[in-house]
Design a protein around this motif. Structure first.
Motif, short mmCIF file in Angstrom:
data_model
loop_
_atom_site.label_atom_id
_atom_site.label_comp_id
_atom_site.label_asym_id
_atom_site.label_seq_id
_atom_site.Cartn_x
_atom_site.Cartn_y
_atom_site.Cartn_z
N UNK A 52 -9.35 19.98 2.82
CA UNK A 52 -9.58 20.05 4.31
C UNK A 52 -9.88 18.70 5.03
N UNK A 53 -10.07 17.47 4.33
CA UNK A 53 -10.48 16.18 5.07
C UNK A 53 -9.69 15.33 4.67
N UNK A 54 -9.02 15.38 3.66
CA UNK A 54 -8.16 14.35 2.93
C UNK A 54 -6.65 14.50 2.56
N UNK A 55 -5.87 13.57 2.91
CA UNK A 55 -4.57 13.78 1.99
C UNK A 55 -4.15 12.46 1.40
N UNK A 56 -3.63 12.86 0.05
CA UNK A 56 -3.34 11.58 -0.53
C UNK A 56 -1.77 11.62 -0.79
N UNK A 57 -0.86 10.68 -0.49
CA UNK A 57 0.60 10.57 -0.58
C UNK A 57 0.94 9.86 -1.71
N UNK A 58 2.04 10.03 -2.55
CA UNK A 58 2.59 9.40 -3.35
C UNK A 58 3.84 9.16 -3.03
N UNK A 59 4.48 7.73 -3.10
CA UNK A 59 5.47 7.51 -2.47
C UNK A 59 6.14 6.19 -2.93
N UNK A 60 7.23 6.20 -3.93
CA UNK A 60 7.93 4.66 -4.27
C UNK A 60 6.69 3.85 -5.09
N UNK A 61 5.97 4.64 -5.97
CA UNK A 61 4.91 4.10 -6.85
C UNK A 61 3.51 3.65 -5.96
N UNK A 63 0.38 4.64 -3.39
CA UNK A 63 -0.54 5.64 -2.93
C UNK A 63 -1.28 5.34 -1.77
N UNK A 64 -1.37 6.20 -0.94
CA UNK A 64 -1.82 6.20 0.54
C UNK A 64 -2.81 7.23 0.83
N UNK A 65 -4.02 6.79 1.29
CA UNK A 65 -4.70 8.15 1.72
C UNK A 65 -5.01 7.98 3.00
N UNK A 66 -5.10 9.38 3.54
CA UNK A 66 -5.28 9.70 4.93
C UNK A 66 -6.56 10.47 5.13
N UNK A 67 -7.06 10.38 6.29
CA UNK A 67 -8.13 11.43 6.87
C UNK A 67 -7.31 12.36 7.59
N UNK A 68 -7.91 13.76 7.37
CA UNK A 68 -7.25 15.06 7.87
C UNK A 68 -8.27 15.48 8.85
N UNK A 80 -4.16 7.08 8.74
CA UNK A 80 -4.45 6.29 7.36
C UNK A 80 -5.92 5.94 7.33
N UNK A 81 -6.36 5.72 6.17
CA UNK A 81 -7.85 5.39 6.05
C UNK A 81 -7.82 3.75 5.72
N UNK A 82 -6.88 3.09 5.18
CA UNK A 82 -6.66 1.65 5.01
C UNK A 82 -5.38 1.25 5.34
N UNK A 83 -5.03 1.24 6.81
CA UNK A 83 -3.88 0.76 7.43
C UNK A 83 -3.50 -0.80 7.02
N UNK A 84 -2.30 -1.00 6.88
CA UNK A 84 -2.08 -2.40 6.62
C UNK A 84 -1.27 -3.10 7.66
N UNK A 85 -0.74 -2.03 8.58
CA UNK A 85 -0.04 -2.86 9.68
C UNK A 85 -0.77 -2.11 11.12
N UNK A 86 -0.33 -2.62 12.19
CA UNK A 86 -0.46 -1.77 13.73
C UNK A 86 -0.04 -0.36 13.40
#
Length: 125
Positions: A52-61, A63-68, A80-86
């Motif tokens: 309900x509140x979190x999405x975790x994606x696995x791509x090219x080894x 892991x990215x977490x996003x709020x939903x 994205x919870x911890x964005x690495x770029x603008x």
């Protein structure tokens, strides 16, 4: 009389041919999914889990977490919870267009932008 019967048959055929696509969004709100897309001519797969509140994606080894944040049963905002770029700081609006079996076709765009893209995800569990 024959004319009326012909009109009635045409109407019945038109109505029965216009099948409304299924849209069972609740079945796809949570779970484990996969999504394939072509990137630079190569077919790549992203696997993700969503509750309900979190999405975790696995791509090219990676892991990215996003709020939903759910707008309704068929639409949500992912950020994205911890964005690495603008560009990663921008939220994405997701919308399920229709469902069939264990697949759902969705449309997505950056929040506030009119350029929309489509994809199909498969529910794995």
């Amino acid at each position: 009389m024959v004319k009326n019967i012909l009109y009635l048959l045409v109407i019945i055929m038109v109505v029965s041919a216009c099948k409304t696509p299924q849209r069972d969004c609740n079945s796809f709100k949570t779970g484990e999914f996969s999504y394939e897309e072509l990137i630079d001519g190569e077919l790549v797969t992203t696997r993700f889990t969503r509750n309900d509140t979190l999405e975790v994606a696995y791509f090219n080894d990676k892991v990215d977490s996003s709020s939903v944040r759910w707008i309704n049963d068929c639409e949500w905002i992912v950020k994205k919870i911890n964005p690495k770029s603008m560009s990663e700081q921008k939220a994405v609006h997701m919308k399920i267009l229709f469902t069939e079996g264990d697949l759902y076709t969705f449309e997505y765009s950056l929040v506030g932008k009119n350029i929309k893209q489509r994809g199909t995800a498969k529910k794995l569990n």
